[in-house]
Scaffold this motif. Structure first.
Motif, mmCIF file in Angstrom:
data_model
loop_
_atom_site.group_PDB
_atom_site.id
_atom_site.type_symbol
_atom_site.label_atom_id
_atom_site.label_comp_id
_atom_site.label_asym_id
_atom_site.label_seq_id
_atom_site.Cartn_x
_atom_site.Cartn_y
_atom_site.Cartn_z
ATOM 1 N N VAL A 56 0.832 -1.202 0.000
ATOM 2 C CA VAL A 56 0.000 0.000 0.000
ATOM 3 C C VAL A 56 0.867 1.253 0.000
ATOM 4 N N LEU A 57 1.919 1.252 0.811
ATOM 5 C CA LEU A 57 2.799 2.415 0.876
ATOM 6 C C LEU A 57 3.516 2.643 -0.447
ATOM 7 N N TYR A 58 3.994 1.570 -1.041
ATOM 8 C CA TYR A 58 4.693 1.714 -2.329
ATOM 9 C C TYR A 58 3.771 2.329 -3.387
ATOM 10 N N VAL A 61 2.906 6.080 -2.603
ATOM 11 C CA VAL A 61 3.985 7.024 -2.892
ATOM 12 C C VAL A 61 4.229 7.125 -4.394
ATOM 13 N N ARG A 62 4.227 5.995 -5.080
ATOM 14 C CA ARG A 62 4.509 5.992 -6.516
ATOM 15 C C ARG A 62 3.468 6.778 -7.295
ATOM 16 N N TYR A 63 2.179 6.509 -7.041
ATOM 17 C CA TYR A 63 1.145 7.114 -7.875
ATOM 18 C C TYR A 63 0.721 8.492 -7.372
ATOM 19 N N SER A 312 7.476 -12.587 -2.777
ATOM 20 C CA SER A 312 7.663 -11.962 -1.466
ATOM 21 C C SER A 312 6.687 -10.842 -1.241
ATOM 22 N N GLY A 313 6.285 -10.683 0.009
ATOM 23 C CA GLY A 313 5.457 -9.548 0.376
ATOM 24 C C GLY A 313 6.211 -8.687 1.346
ATOM 25 N N VAL A 314 6.378 -7.428 0.976
ATOM 26 C CA VAL A 314 7.185 -6.535 1.813
ATOM 27 C C VAL A 314 6.274 -5.609 2.573
#
Length: 314
Positions: A56-58, A61-63, A312-314
């Motif tokens: 969710v954070l990635y 921040v990206r979009y 993987s889930g980060v």
């Protein structure tokens, strides 16, 4: 209020706006290019994996970064279609993005450090306490600055732009947010380097394999790049108090200064920020591919759980 003028003395303002718009467009193109460059990795390492907080954070921040780039172009590139009210609304939206995205980036860093310190509750409480204090201060400063700023539409020699006027204490408050932010970054960098050095020493003493050492190296490398970019942005923000800049805000070399600051800020937030997650996921995926032993390793790269069959889930 709209200010209309054909005074030749306004040409310096027009040149300044144009130079600023070039840097804004360059920064926005850089964010979009980085997204296109990593889209394949994003699909494989983010969209196709089990969703988690880091996912969710990635994506946020990206979009939000891409949205920020588009809105920033609309604000800074002169156009007749934007009234002062619309420009003011876009300005507030962009600044709220700063307020929202910086805490997201810090949550990413906190999660990394929490995992590096083996889920230490004391370390987590310490980091959260500093994080909340800094975030609350930033929100209060932003609300105060928003209440004491105003926008005006300028039509100078046929060129349209919206200028934002700040109160006298705005620069002081803004500099304080960057000072506290720099203190935060120094603390988390020190903590990351400290635990990395400790683990490197333990690995040498026990002569164990190099997988953990490599993982720490990836973590530290990405963290150092992110820290250096933040430090550069902080220094440039604090240099706004320099008489050469504050006294002569329309000198062309000052426009290049603000343009460089704009580019570095965007790169730090929307390029290096998402790569804090993407780089570690890419490293973990390569470990899984190259070694069967990696399937039994609990990654220190702030993974909540790893399911090798699905990634993987980060």
């Amino acid at each position: 209020m709209t200010v209309v003028s054909n005074d030749p003395s306004s040409w310096l303002w027009i040149t300044s706006w144009r130079i600023s718009s070039y840097f804004v467009v360059a920064a926005s193109v850089g964010v979009t290019y980085d997204w296109a460059l990593t889209l394949g990795q994003e699909v494989e390492l983010v969209w196709r994996q089990r969703w988690s907080l880091m996912t969710v954070l990635y994506l946020s921040v990206r979009y939000l970064g891409i949205s920020f780039a588009v809105l920033n172009i609309l604000i800074n590139v002169p156009t007749i279609f934007l009234t002062d009210a619309v420009s003011w609304s876009l300005y507030i939206t962009v600044n709220w993005m700063y307020v929202v995205i910086f805490p997201m980036l810090r949550v990413i860093v906190i999660t990394r450090l929490h995992a590096m310190y083996q889920q230490s509750r004391k370390m987590l409480i310490f980091l959260i306490a500093i994080f909340l204090a800094d975030t609350i201060f930033n929100v209060v400063v932003f609300v105060m600055s928003t209440r004491h700023t105003s926008g005006e539409e300028y039509i100078l020699s046929g060129t349209y732009d919206c200028a934002i006027t700040y109160k006298d204490n705005f620069l002081l408050l803004d500099s304080m947010t960057w000072i506290f932010g720099t203190v935060w970054e120094v603390i988390v960098l020190f903590l990351a380097v400290w635990i990395a050095v400790k683990h490197f020493r333990e690995l040498r003493q026990h002569s164990t394999g190099g997988v953990m050492e490599d993982c720490f190296t990836v973590l530290i490398r990405s963290h150092v790049f992110y820290f250096l970019s933040f430090l550069a942005v902080s220094c440039l923000n604090l240099m706004v108090f320099s008489p050469a800049i504050s006294v002569n805000p329309n000198v062309l070399r000052v426009d290049f200064y603000y343009g460089t600051l704009q580019v570095l800020t965007v790169v730090q937030m929307f390029v290096l920020g998402p790569r804090l997650i993407l780089g570690i996921r890419d490293y973990t995926a390569k470990l899984v591919t190259d070694s069967d032993a990696a399937t039994h390793m609990t990654s220190i790269a702030f993974e909540e759980r790893v399911h090798i069959s699905t990634g993987s889930g980060v």
